[in-house]
Design a protein around this motif. Structure first.
Motif, PDB file in Angstrom:
ATOM      1  N   PHE A 160      36.872 -24.377  39.100  1.00 38.25           N
ATOM      2  CA  PHE A 160      36.943 -24.762  37.698  1.00 38.25           C
ATOM      3  C   PHE A 160      35.669 -25.472  37.259  1.00 38.25           C
ATOM      4  O   PHE A 160      34.972 -26.089  38.062  1.00 38.25           O
ATOM      5  N   THR A 161      35.371 -25.359  35.985  1.00 37.69           N
ATOM      6  CA  THR A 161      34.126 -25.889  35.445  1.00 37.69           C
ATOM      7  C   THR A 161      34.237 -27.400  35.230  1.00 37.69           C
ATOM      8  O   THR A 161      35.263 -28.021  35.535  1.00 37.69           O
ATOM      9  N   ASP A 162      33.197 -27.986  34.652  1.00 35.15           N
ATOM     10  CA  ASP A 162      33.110 -29.447  34.541  1.00 35.15           C
ATOM     11  C   ASP A 162      33.962 -30.042  33.430  1.00 35.15           C
ATOM     12  O   ASP A 162      34.238 -31.242  33.438  1.00 35.15           O
ATOM     13  N   HIS A 163      34.346 -29.238  32.455  1.00 34.90           N
ATOM     14  CA  HIS A 163      35.019 -29.774  31.281  1.00 34.90           C
ATOM     15  C   HIS A 163      36.275 -28.986  30.925  1.00 34.90           C
ATOM     16  O   HIS A 163      36.526 -27.908  31.473  1.00 34.90           O
ATOM     17  N   MET A 164      37.043 -29.523  29.992  1.00 32.75           N
ATOM     18  CA  MET A 164      38.195 -28.834  29.412  1.00 32.75           C
ATOM     19  C   MET A 164      38.337 -29.294  27.965  1.00 32.75           C
ATOM     20  O   MET A 164      37.938 -30.402  27.606  1.00 32.75           O
ATOM     21  N   ALA A 165      38.865 -28.425  27.121  1.00 32.70           N
ATOM     22  CA  ALA A 165      39.126 -28.776  25.734  1.00 32.70           C
ATOM     23  C   ALA A 165      40.527 -29.353  25.612  1.00 32.70           C
ATOM     24  O   ALA A 165      41.429 -28.993  26.373  1.00 32.70           O
ATOM     25  N   HIS A 166      40.715 -30.249  24.651  1.00 30.90           N
ATOM     26  CA  HIS A 166      42.027 -30.885  24.476  1.00 30.90           C
ATOM     27  C   HIS A 166      42.279 -31.213  23.009  1.00 30.90           C
ATOM     28  O   HIS A 166      41.350 -31.562  22.262  1.00 30.90           O
ATOM     29  N   ALA A 167      43.527 -31.072  22.588  1.00 31.14           N
ATOM     30  CA  ALA A 167      43.993 -31.555  21.293  1.00 31.14           C
ATOM     31  C   ALA A 167      45.456 -31.954  21.472  1.00 31.14           C
ATOM     32  O   ALA A 167      46.131 -31.491  22.392  1.00 31.14           O
ATOM     33  N   ARG A 168      45.931 -32.823  20.590  1.00 25.58           N
ATOM     34  CA  ARG A 168      47.325 -33.287  20.696  1.00 25.58           C
ATOM     35  C   ARG A 168      47.999 -33.199  19.332  1.00 25.58           C
ATOM     36  O   ARG A 168      47.409 -33.555  18.304  1.00 25.58           O
ATOM     37  N   TRP A 169      49.245 -32.724  19.353  1.00 27.49           N
ATOM     38  CA  TRP A 169      50.090 -32.680  18.157  1.00 27.49           C
ATOM     39  C   TRP A 169      51.183 -33.718  18.295  1.00 27.49           C
ATOM     40  O   TRP A 169      51.843 -33.812  19.346  1.00 27.49           O
TER      41      TRP A 169
ATOM     42  N   SER B  89      58.330 -33.933  20.735  1.00 25.00           N
ATOM     43  CA  SER B  89      57.627 -34.489  19.585  1.00 25.00           C
ATOM     44  C   SER B  89      56.143 -34.686  19.844  1.00 25.00           C
ATOM     45  O   SER B  89      55.407 -35.087  18.935  1.00 25.00           O
ATOM     46  N   VAL B  90      55.714 -34.456  21.076  1.00 22.86           N
ATOM     47  CA  VAL B  90      54.301 -34.555  21.431  1.00 22.86           C
ATOM     48  C   VAL B  90      53.926 -33.299  22.211  1.00 22.86           C
ATOM     49  O   VAL B  90      54.554 -32.979  23.227  1.00 22.86           O
ATOM     50  N   ILE B  91      52.922 -32.577  21.723  1.00 23.72           N
ATOM     51  CA  ILE B  91      52.457 -31.351  22.372  1.00 23.72           C
ATOM     52  C   ILE B  91      50.981 -31.519  22.714  1.00 23.72           C
ATOM     53  O   ILE B  91      50.182 -31.882  21.845  1.00 23.72           O
ATOM     54  N   ASP B  92      50.631 -31.260  23.947  1.00 27.73           N
ATOM     55  CA  ASP B  92      49.227 -31.285  24.364  1.00 27.73           C
ATOM     56  C   ASP B  92      48.728 -29.866  24.545  1.00 27.73           C
ATOM     57  O   ASP B  92      49.389 -29.022  25.166  1.00 27.73           O
ATOM     58  N   TYR B  93      47.546 -29.613  23.998  1.00 23.51           N
ATOM     59  CA  TYR B  93      46.873 -28.314  24.117  1.00 23.51           C
ATOM     60  C   TYR B  93      45.601 -28.510  24.935  1.00 23.51           C
ATOM     61  O   TYR B  93      44.837 -29.453  24.701  1.00 23.51           O
ATOM     62  N   TYR B  94      45.384 -27.632  25.903  1.00 17.26           N
ATOM     63  CA  TYR B  94      44.198 -27.682  26.741  1.00 17.26           C
ATOM     64  C   TYR B  94      43.609 -26.284  26.884  1.00 17.26           C
ATOM     65  O   TYR B  94      44.310 -25.272  26.742  1.00 17.26           O
ATOM     66  N   VAL B  95      42.330 -26.236  27.193  1.00 18.44           N
ATOM     67  CA  VAL B  95      41.692 -25.008  27.676  1.00 18.44           C
ATOM     68  C   VAL B  95      40.888 -25.386  28.904  1.00 18.44           C
ATOM     69  O   VAL B  95      40.059 -26.298  28.853  1.00 18.44           O
ATOM     70  N   ILE B  96      41.158 -24.712  30.014  1.00 20.77           N
ATOM     71  CA  ILE B  96      40.361 -24.883  31.224  1.00 20.77           C
ATOM     72  C   ILE B  96      39.638 -23.577  31.497  1.00 20.77           C
ATOM     73  O   ILE B  96      40.001 -22.526  30.959  1.00 20.77           O
ATOM     74  N   ALA B  97      38.590 -23.634  32.304  1.00 26.98           N
ATOM     75  CA  ALA B  97      37.745 -22.454  32.539  1.00 26.98           C
ATOM     76  C   ALA B  97      37.478 -22.278  34.018  1.00 26.98           C
ATOM     77  O   ALA B  97      37.246 -23.253  34.733  1.00 26.98           O
ATOM     78  N   SER B  98      37.484 -21.019  34.448  1.00 26.39           N
ATOM     79  CA  SER B  98      37.308 -20.707  35.861  1.00 26.39           C
ATOM     80  C   SER B  98      36.413 -19.475  36.007  1.00 26.39           C
ATOM     81  O   SER B  98      36.791 -18.385  35.563  1.00 26.39           O
ATOM     82  N   PRO B  99      35.212 -19.623  36.608  1.00 29.95           N
ATOM     83  CA  PRO B  99      34.396 -18.435  36.866  1.00 29.95           C
ATOM     84  C   PRO B  99      35.132 -17.515  37.827  1.00 29.95           C
ATOM     85  O   PRO B  99      35.671 -17.954  38.839  1.00 29.95           O
TER      86      PRO B  99
END
Length: 387
Positions: free
Chosen positions: A61-70, A187-197
């Motif tokens: 997996f790469t160094d970072h991930m994207a995140h947002a929360r509802w 009532s709380v949703i977490d969204y992520y994106v992870i990346a894998s070469p």
């Protein structure tokens, strides 16, 4: 009798197909919606080069991930690209008890000029929301979905491999992280994106694989979650997949739950059947089959080159009879991770047959990957530049 598909057919008019055709703003206009919080200890150039030397699927997996929360009553917020790290999660988090989650799979491709592109991202954005709706989860704005890919790939662009058949596999997912044990939507949703070469999903490339046809278990049921990309559907496939491996097979194929006679899909891929007259059939969408982006694109490619393409019920008995008579010349599976792969052997209770052809499969693979990797013109506007 199902009407053959054509470029103007209503079969190319599903909500997901229409969503994928809506133009997106250029990546530079979306960039920055997920501001970067740099990883203080990223992999060194040497560590990254070593990781990219011998790629498997989904193990690095790469160094970072994207995140947002509802948050209910507040909407989506906290957008950021953050360091890849373990998650802190309450043992009472809803996802651990009731499986309220959805996910997607999409790839980033490095072209010969060094630019990085992805394939039909609005399709995946729309499908994430279709799945989310079924799981009583809020939709994520489609442009935010694409922006999360843009900002993550730009942060970790050096992780995008350039070898033949290699890509950066992106896994967006969302789940209920609220800590409670009552049975109601979180009532709380977490969204992520992870990346894998990633290298090839099947290391042997287009070498035919063997399939165990499960006649005891079903992937999904009518009125259930089969059309949604949610973890429970894949969990249901694991025991049959284990049985397939015990019988020397690579993958498992499921039958429908109503008649228990019709082919539906593999654990993670759609099916295509090639006939001696050049026509191609695929199981029709019944609500228990995932509407794949690769499936959709292949149907379009085949129809536009003049082949008769049908979405119809395909019985196991009819398929076996067609193979025996020579009326069926190829069977292949398709999906984001594998692209396409020929099925060379079908095994089940009372049968074990070989399928020798792979000519159309190879042609589809070459045509689709040529578009994805920038070796051929993209007449459909499927490719979207990230970097």
């Amino acid at each position: 009798m199902h009407k053959p598909l054509s470029a103007s057919s209503s079969s190319f008019d599903t909500p997901l197909f229409r969503a994928a055709a809506v133009p997106l703003p250029a990546a530079d206009r979306l960039a920055g919606r997920f501001p970067l919080r740099p990883n203080p200890a990223p992999a060194s150039a040497q560590e990254r080069a070593l990781a990219l030397e011998d790629l498997r699927f989904g193990t690095v997996f790469t160094d970072h991930m994207a995140h947002a929360r509802w948050v209910r009553g507040q909407g989506w917020g906290q957008h950021a690209v953050v360091p890849f790290q373990e998650l802190r999660l309450s043992p009472a988090a809803t996802v651990l008890h009731y499986g309220q989650e959805v996910f997607e799979g999409i790839k980033a491709y490095r072209h010969a000029d060094g630019s990085v592109w992805t394939f039909r991202p609005r399709y995946n954005a729309a499908r994430l929301n279709l799945s989310a709706g079924r799981m009583a989860m809020p939709p994520l704005p489609e442009e935010d979905f694409v922006a999360s890919l843009v900002d993550l790939v730009r942060a970790d662009v050096e992780w995008v491999p350039s070898g033949a058949g290699e890509s950066l596999y992106l896994r967006p997912f969302a789940f209920s992280s609220e800590a409670f044990l009552g049975v109601h939507p979180g009532s709380v949703i977490d969204y992520y994106v992870i990346a894998s070469p990633a290298g090839a999903y099947f290391p042997n490339g287009l070498k035919p694989i063997s399939i165990w046809v499960s006649q005891d278990y079903h992937r999904a049921g009518r009125g259930g979650t089969g059309f949604a990309k949610t973890g429970g559907n894949y969990a249901a496939s694991l025991l049959p997949q284990q049985q397939a491996a015990e019988r020397g097979c690579d993958q498992v194929c499921f039958l429908d739950d109503v008649t228990q006679t019709n082919l539906e899909e593999l654990g993670g891929m759609n099916l295509m059947v090639v006939h001696a007259d050049g026509s191609v059939a695929t199981p029709r969408l019944t609500g228990t089959i995932l509407e794949g982006s690769t499936r959709s694109a292949i149907l379009r490619l085949l129809a536009d080159e003049g082949r008769e393409v049908r979405e119809e019920s395909i019985s196991l008995a009819g398929l076996l009879e067609g193979i025996a008579s020579g009326q069926v010349t190829e069977v292949f599976a398709c999906g984001t991770a594998a692209v396409v792969v020929p099925l060379g052997r079908l095994v089940g209770e009372g049968f074990d047959v070989e399928v020798r052809g792979s000519e159309v499969t190879s042609q589809v693979y070459e045509r689709l990957t040529a578009i994805q990797y920038g070796r051929a013109e993209d007449p459909y506007g499927w490719m979207y530049r990230l970097v």
